[in-house]
Design a protein around this motif. Structure first.
Motif, PDB file in Angstrom:
ATOM      1  N   THR A 102       7.625   9.459   9.009  1.00 46.53           N
ATOM      2  CA  THR A 102       8.042   9.535   7.610  1.00 46.53           C
ATOM      3  C   THR A 102       7.748   8.184   6.955  1.00 46.53           C
ATOM      4  OG1 THR A 102      10.310   8.779   8.016  1.00 46.53           O
ATOM      5  CG2 THR A 102       9.890  11.153   8.190  1.00 46.53           C
ATOM      6  N   VAL A 103       7.825   8.131   5.659  1.00 41.99           N
ATOM      7  CA  VAL A 103       7.623   6.891   4.918  1.00 41.99           C
ATOM      8  C   VAL A 103       8.950   6.490   4.285  1.00 41.99           C
ATOM      9  CG1 VAL A 103       6.439   5.781   2.994  1.00 41.99           C
ATOM     10  CG2 VAL A 103       5.197   7.388   4.477  1.00 41.99           C
ATOM     11  N   GLU A 104       9.425   5.289   4.613  1.00 44.11           N
ATOM     12  CA  GLU A 104      10.720   4.828   4.133  1.00 44.11           C
ATOM     13  C   GLU A 104      10.581   3.524   3.357  1.00 44.11           C
ATOM     14  OE1 GLU A 104      13.054   6.985   4.415  1.00 44.11           O
ATOM     15  OE2 GLU A 104      11.783   8.229   5.705  1.00 44.11           O
ATOM     16  N   THR A 105      11.595   3.202   2.590  1.00 39.78           N
ATOM     17  CA  THR A 105      11.574   2.027   1.723  1.00 39.78           C
ATOM     18  C   THR A 105      12.505   0.948   2.253  1.00 39.78           C
ATOM     19  OG1 THR A 105      11.117   3.420  -0.199  1.00 39.78           O
ATOM     20  CG2 THR A 105      11.953   1.210  -0.628  1.00 39.78           C
ATOM     21  N   VAL A 106      12.029  -0.280   2.269  1.00 42.82           N
ATOM     22  CA  VAL A 106      12.851  -1.413   2.691  1.00 42.82           C
ATOM     23  C   VAL A 106      13.940  -1.643   1.652  1.00 42.82           C
ATOM     24  CG1 VAL A 106      12.870  -3.880   3.199  1.00 42.82           C
ATOM     25  CG2 VAL A 106      10.924  -2.472   3.928  1.00 42.82           C
ATOM     26  N   ARG A 107      15.180  -1.723   2.119  1.00 46.13           N
ATOM     27  CA  ARG A 107      16.315  -1.940   1.226  1.00 46.13           C
ATOM     28  C   ARG A 107      16.752  -3.398   1.184  1.00 46.13           C
ATOM     29  NH1 ARG A 107      19.590   2.521  -0.010  1.00 46.13           N
ATOM     30  NH2 ARG A 107      18.245   4.188  -0.790  1.00 46.13           N
ATOM     31  N   ARG A 118       0.828  -1.202   0.000  1.00 44.84           N
ATOM     32  CA  ARG A 118       0.000   0.000   0.000  1.00 44.84           C
ATOM     33  C   ARG A 118       0.866   1.257   0.000  1.00 44.84           C
ATOM     34  NH1 ARG A 118      -3.739   0.433   5.123  1.00 44.84           N
ATOM     35  NH2 ARG A 118      -4.209  -1.685   4.415  1.00 44.84           N
ATOM     36  N   ILE A 119       0.451   2.251  -0.750  1.00 42.69           N
ATOM     37  CA  ILE A 119       1.168   3.519  -0.774  1.00 42.69           C
ATOM     38  C   ILE A 119       0.889   4.260   0.521  1.00 42.69           C
ATOM     39  CG2 ILE A 119       1.477   5.696  -1.971  1.00 42.69           C
ATOM     40  CD1 ILE A 119       2.462   3.263  -3.495  1.00 42.69           C
ATOM     41  N   LEU A 120       1.935   4.579   1.267  1.00 44.97           N
ATOM     42  CA  LEU A 120       1.779   5.216   2.564  1.00 44.97           C
ATOM     43  C   LEU A 120       1.957   6.725   2.455  1.00 44.97           C
ATOM     44  CD1 LEU A 120       3.801   2.715   4.794  1.00 44.97           C
ATOM     45  CD2 LEU A 120       1.487   2.514   3.884  1.00 44.97           C
ATOM     46  N   ALA A 121       1.395   7.426   3.417  1.00 45.92           N
ATOM     47  CA  ALA A 121       1.499   8.885   3.444  1.00 45.92           C
ATOM     48  C   ALA A 121       2.176   9.321   4.740  1.00 45.92           C
ATOM     49  CB  ALA A 121       0.118   9.518   3.343  1.00 45.92           C
ATOM     50  N   PRO A 122       3.157  10.210   4.669  1.00 47.27           N
ATOM     51  CA  PRO A 122       3.814  10.691   5.887  1.00 47.27           C
ATOM     52  C   PRO A 122       2.883  11.567   6.716  1.00 47.27           C
ATOM     53  CG  PRO A 122       4.568  11.931   3.987  1.00 47.27           C
ATOM     54  CD  PRO A 122       3.704  10.826   3.451  1.00 47.27           C
ATOM     55  N   SER A 123       3.273  11.783   7.980  1.00 43.11           N
ATOM     56  CA  SER A 123       2.513  12.644   8.883  1.00 43.11           C
ATOM     57  C   SER A 123       3.492  13.483   9.688  1.00 43.11           C
ATOM     58  CB  SER A 123       1.646  11.801   9.818  1.00 43.11           C
ATOM     59  OG  SER A 123       2.472  11.047  10.706  1.00 43.11           O
ATOM     60  N   ASP A 124       2.981  14.276  10.613  1.00 45.96           N
ATOM     61  CA  ASP A 124       3.866  15.083  11.455  1.00 45.96           C
ATOM     62  C   ASP A 124       4.787  14.213  12.307  1.00 45.96           C
ATOM     63  OD1 ASP A 124       2.724  17.368  10.467  1.00 45.96           O
ATOM     64  OD2 ASP A 124       1.348  17.654  12.160  1.00 45.96           O
ATOM     65  N   ALA A 125       4.320  13.000  12.659  1.00 45.85           N
ATOM     66  CA  ALA A 125       5.093  12.132  13.533  1.00 45.85           C
ATOM     67  C   ALA A 125       5.864  11.050  12.790  1.00 45.85           C
ATOM     68  CB  ALA A 125       4.173  11.462  14.553  1.00 45.85           C
ATOM     69  N   GLY A 142       9.259   6.628  12.778  1.00 43.66           N
ATOM     70  CA  GLY A 142       9.058   7.769  13.660  1.00 43.66           C
ATOM     71  C   GLY A 142      10.121   8.833  13.442  1.00 43.66           C
ATOM     72  N   ARG A 143       9.748  10.062  13.636  1.00 41.16           N
ATOM     73  CA  ARG A 143      10.679  11.171  13.399  1.00 41.16           C
ATOM     74  C   ARG A 143      11.584  11.467  14.592  1.00 41.16           C
ATOM     75  NH1 ARG A 143       9.222  14.247   8.823  1.00 41.16           N
ATOM     76  NH2 ARG A 143       7.141  13.799   7.998  1.00 41.16           N
ATOM     77  N   LYS A 144      11.263  10.906  15.782  1.00 37.98           N
ATOM     78  CA  LYS A 144      11.981  11.290  16.994  1.00 37.98           C
ATOM     79  C   LYS A 144      12.573  10.081  17.709  1.00 37.98           C
ATOM     80  CE  LYS A 144       9.204  15.452  17.842  1.00 37.98           C
ATOM     81  NZ  LYS A 144       8.344  16.172  18.805  1.00 37.98           N
ATOM     82  N   PRO A 145      13.801   9.708  17.405  1.00 41.28           N
ATOM     83  CA  PRO A 145      14.462   8.632  18.154  1.00 41.28           C
ATOM     84  C   PRO A 145      14.787   9.098  19.570  1.00 41.28           C
ATOM     85  CG  PRO A 145      16.011   9.686  16.679  1.00 41.28           C
ATOM     86  CD  PRO A 145      14.663  10.272  16.357  1.00 41.28           C
ATOM     87  N   THR A 146      14.889   8.139  20.484  1.00 42.79           N
ATOM     88  CA  THR A 146      15.216   8.470  21.864  1.00 42.79           C
ATOM     89  C   THR A 146      15.757   7.221  22.544  1.00 42.79           C
ATOM     90  OG1 THR A 146      14.372   9.487  23.905  1.00 42.79           O
ATOM     91  CG2 THR A 146      12.922   7.911  22.792  1.00 42.79           C
ATOM     92  N   GLY A 147      16.126   7.325  23.807  1.00 39.38           N
ATOM     93  CA  GLY A 147      16.579   6.158  24.541  1.00 39.38           C
ATOM     94  C   GLY A 147      17.696   6.461  25.514  1.00 39.38           C
ATOM     95  N   THR A 148      17.956   5.481  26.402  1.00 41.72           N
ATOM     96  CA  THR A 148      18.983   5.641  27.432  1.00 41.72           C
ATOM     97  C   THR A 148      20.166   4.699  27.249  1.00 41.72           C
ATOM     98  OG1 THR A 148      17.691   4.158  28.848  1.00 41.72           O
ATOM     99  CG2 THR A 148      17.420   6.523  29.194  1.00 41.72           C
ATOM    100  N   LEU A 149      20.116   3.798  26.261  1.00 46.33           N
ATOM    101  CA  LEU A 149      21.251   2.908  26.015  1.00 46.33           C
ATOM    102  C   LEU A 149      22.285   3.616  25.144  1.00 46.33           C
ATOM    103  CD1 LEU A 149      19.384  -0.472  25.422  1.00 46.33           C
ATOM    104  CD2 LEU A 149      20.575   0.278  27.494  1.00 46.33           C
ATOM    105  N   VAL A 150      22.764   4.729  25.661  1.00 49.20           N
ATOM    106  CA  VAL A 150      23.693   5.583  24.931  1.00 49.20           C
ATOM    107  C   VAL A 150      24.888   5.911  25.821  1.00 49.20           C
ATOM    108  CG1 VAL A 150      21.925   6.580  23.441  1.00 49.20           C
ATOM    109  CG2 VAL A 150      22.406   7.646  25.650  1.00 49.20           C
ATOM    110  N   ALA A 151      25.996   6.187  25.205  1.00 47.98           N
ATOM    111  CA  ALA A 151      27.222   6.470  25.963  1.00 47.98           C
ATOM    112  C   ALA A 151      27.067   7.682  26.866  1.00 47.98           C
ATOM    113  CB  ALA A 151      28.390   6.664  25.002  1.00 47.98           C
TER     114      ALA A 151
END
Length: 271
Positions: free
Chosen positions: A18-23, A9-16, A105-114
């Protein structure tokens, strides 16, 4: 609508989203696979973070948090996933092919970071199952080798075929354009299998108790020392809670982005 029709299905991006392609898609075994997708030019993240991945649903996108397995410098985004036959998202996601579209999602986050850890000498990355993903991001990032002298990546699984990325890790990431020299000298890989014969067996707590965790080529004390050691935990909640309690008893303090500490877990996954 079939799974293949939904994926196409053709997807549409939103504010939250993006639409990406499987490589690319790689099936490690009957219940484990990894895949890569395009990376938006504006997408920035720190190695070890997670982001929402999704596919169309009947009324709204089906979304789930996935740790990013590729390092922050990579041109594509890589993910590691289990296959759940009746899972709302993974039942479809496991059937994607190159060219299909996914939500990102447009906003990555997390605590498993240096940044969530205090400076130290030894870094222990302790994972079970797909909890390996954020650590694959970290060990392929040159920054982690500047921060720590020795890095130990432990991956505990049930079956030998569950040892995703095993060949890359056993070769100390040979051929990696940015970290192969550092990884050869600083990275130790300790895979362990609990339900099939393998050179190392037993759960992570057993490897700690019997000293296997601290064997050569690792140098330093044969136990966790908050003065020099830093620890990241990712995987089953049972493992994380048990080892976090053990670390706390040994004088380790949990870290966060706001206040770095001796060890970190991903609170978004554990709750």
């Amino acid at each position: 609508m079939s799974d293949r029709a939904a994926a196409a299905r053709i997807l549409a991006p939103s504010d939250a989203l993006t639409v990406e392609t499987v490589r690319s898609v790689l099936h490690w075994n009957a219940h484990l696979f990894s895949f890569t997708i395009t990376r938006p030019p504006s997408f920035r993240f720190r190695s070890g973070e997670f982001v929402m991945i999704g596919m169309p649903g009947e009324r709204r996108p089906l979304l789930r948090a996935y740790s990013i397995a590729s390092p922050a410098w990579a041109e594509e985004l890589e993910f590691l996933s289990i296959k759940v036959p009746d899972g709302p998202l993974t039942s479809q996601l496991q059937r994607v092919r190159p060219g299909d579209q996914l939500f990102l999602g447009r906003k990555p986050t997390g605590t498993l970071v240096a940044d969530a850890l205090l400076p130290g000498r030894r870094l222990f990355l302790l994972s079970t199952g797909t909890g390996l993903a954020p650590f694959m991001s970290l060990v392929r990032d040159p920054d982690i080798y500047e921060r720590f002298n020795q890095i130990v990546l432990v991956h505990s699984v049930r079956q030998v075929s569950d040892l995703a990325y095993r060949a890359d890790l056993e070769s100390h990431l040979a051929g990696d354009p940015l970290v192969q020299d550092q990884a050869l000298l600083q990275l130790s890989y300790l895979p362990t299998v609990t339900r099939e014969p393998f050179r190392t067996g037993g759960r992570i707590d057993t490897l700690i108790a019997d000293g296997t965790m601290f064997r050569s080529p690792l140098t330093g004390p044969k136990h966790f020392d908050p003065a020099t050691d830093r620890v990241m935990l990712c995987g089953s909640m049972t493992m994380i809670r048990a080892l976090a309690a053990q670390l706390e008893a040994a004088g380790f303090a949990e870290g966060s982005n706001a206040e770095p500490g001796h060890y970190v877990i991903e609170r978004a996954f554990v709750g």
